[in-house]
Design a protein around this motif. Structure first.
Motif, PDB file in Angstrom:
ATOM      1  N   VAL A 121     -88.830  24.620 -35.200  1.00 40.69           N
ATOM      2  CA  VAL A 121     -89.325  23.249 -35.085  1.00 40.69           C
ATOM      3  C   VAL A 121     -88.271  22.472 -34.310  1.00 40.69           C
ATOM      4  N   SER A 122     -88.683  21.871 -33.206  1.00 37.96           N
ATOM      5  CA  SER A 122     -87.748  21.188 -32.310  1.00 37.96           C
ATOM      6  C   SER A 122     -87.948  19.674 -32.368  1.00 37.96           C
ATOM      7  N   ILE A 123     -86.841  18.945 -32.446  1.00 36.10           N
ATOM      8  CA  ILE A 123     -86.877  17.492 -32.569  1.00 36.10           C
ATOM      9  C   ILE A 123     -85.960  16.875 -31.506  1.00 36.10           C
ATOM     10  N   PRO A 124     -86.426  15.880 -30.757  1.00 42.66           N
ATOM     11  CA  PRO A 124     -85.564  15.251 -29.746  1.00 42.66           C
ATOM     12  C   PRO A 124     -84.435  14.441 -30.376  1.00 42.66           C
ATOM     13  N   CYS A 125     -83.247  14.543 -29.776  1.00 41.58           N
ATOM     14  CA  CYS A 125     -82.068  13.813 -30.288  1.00 41.58           C
ATOM     15  C   CYS A 125     -81.688  12.633 -29.394  1.00 41.58           C
ATOM     16  N   TYR A 126     -81.387  12.932 -28.132  1.00 37.66           N
ATOM     17  CA  TYR A 126     -80.974  11.867 -27.220  1.00 37.66           C
ATOM     18  C   TYR A 126     -81.144  12.325 -25.773  1.00 37.66           C
ATOM     19  N   GLN A 127     -81.224  11.349 -24.875  1.00 34.98           N
ATOM     20  CA  GLN A 127     -81.383  11.636 -23.453  1.00 34.98           C
ATOM     21  C   GLN A 127     -80.050  11.474 -22.723  1.00 34.98           C
ATOM     22  N   TRP A 128     -79.900  12.211 -21.646  1.00 37.71           N
ATOM     23  CA  TRP A 128     -78.696  12.091 -20.827  1.00 37.71           C
ATOM     24  C   TRP A 128     -79.029  12.479 -19.386  1.00 37.71           C
TER      25      TRP A 128
END
Length: 313
Positions: free
Chosen positions: A159-166
């Protein structure tokens, strides 16, 4: 049927059908593993493994279905054990994080520091590898969670969850000609030898795709898994570097200057991945909240229960 037999089935597959290695991993004897598997096959009335002589070579069709059930059962057993441990010791235990060098070196230090201050009795371990390797670590229960870029988003069983963008930045020596340009283009970059990440790391696919769309063939002089290595060779004047923006520190990298490159390569999304159906101890939720403050336990539980559209950045 018993749990030992199920463990032997799972470990035999994990050890590439080598019963000797499976026995070593489970601290038992190879004949005992072989006998237990045969007894389970007889009880179920089907062959789980294909064989050549006395050696097993692979899974039969019913064996593949049985393995899926075995994995589910053993995961529930592991969850029961974790529940017991959590209620026996709320603030102690272990947490193993599998991640890439860039995340471990630049994104996680402050999170790890805050976590260890909050849970001094929890033994924290960091394992490093490329996105495929760290995903495997979670799937094989060698790590509790994985942190990497988009590459871990579509792996079965996670299960994959977004953390932050860069975004990427271009790094050059302070007297470099590219610093005089008002608008950096891909054509400008293609005129220089480039030093950037290995194909498996830190959004390298975005870099390659951008050049490909413009029918440009960049001169990739050197590939590395470590932004510090890239910056070292840029300082030597060997080429122009392309690294993750988080990996550039103006105070530490005093001999270099960064040029924003989000308009060239787009944005990247770092993600956190957990094994589907995993039971999380309380301090794991805390670590995730420290990493991504917009997440909370309620949202995490909904995502883990299959509501994949519940949370996006």
């Amino acid at each position: 049927m018993n749990l030992h037999q199920l463990r032997f089935i799972r470990e035999a597959v994990r050890q590439n059908f080598n019963l000797t290695e499976a026995a070593k991993a489970l601290y038992t004897s190879q004949p005992g593993v072989s006998k237990a598997i045969i007894e389970l096959e007889e009880e179920l009335g089907v062959d789980i493994f294909t064989r050549h002589g006395k050696r097993i070579r692979g899974l039969t069709e019913p064996g593949r279905q049985i393995l899926k059930s075995v994995e589910m059962i053993m995961q529930e057993v592991d969850s029961l054990k974790r529940i017991g441990k959590e209620f026996a010791a709320q603030d102690s235990g272990s947490l193993t994080i599998a991640t890439t060098h860039t995340q471990a070196r630049y994104s996680l230090p402050k999170v790890v520091q805050a976590f260890t201050q909050k849970y001094p009795k929890v033994r924290l371990s960091l394992l490093q590898g490329n996105p495929k390797q760290i995903a495997e670590m979670v799937l094989k229960d060698q790590a509790d969670l994985a942190i990497a870029t988009e590459a871990i988003a579509a792996i079965d069983g996670l299960v994959s969850i977004p953390c932050y963008q860069w975004e990427h930045v271009v790094v050059v020596p302070k007297d470099h000609a590219l610093l005089k340009l008002k608008n950096l283009t891909l054509e400008d970059l293609a005129a220089y030898p480039l030093i950037t990440y290995d194909a498996a790391f830190a959004g390298r696919n975005k870099i390659d795709h951008a050049f490909s769309l413009r029918s440009l063939t960049p001169d990739i002089l050197l590939e590395a898994i470590d932004a510090d290595v890239i910056k070292t060779y840029v300082e030597l004047g060997m080429g122009v570097g392309i690294i993750a923006g988080m990996a550039f520190d103006p105070e530490r990298d005093k001999n270099l200057q960064a040029i924003k490159a989000g308009h060239l390569f787009g944005s990247n999304l770092s993600r956190l991945a957990l094994k589907q159906g995993a039971y999380l101890r309380s301090y794991v939720y805390t670590f995730i909240e420290l990493l991504t403050p917009t997440l909370n336990r309620k949202l995490m539980d909904r995502v883990l229960n299959g509501e994949k559209d519940t949370y996006e950045l």
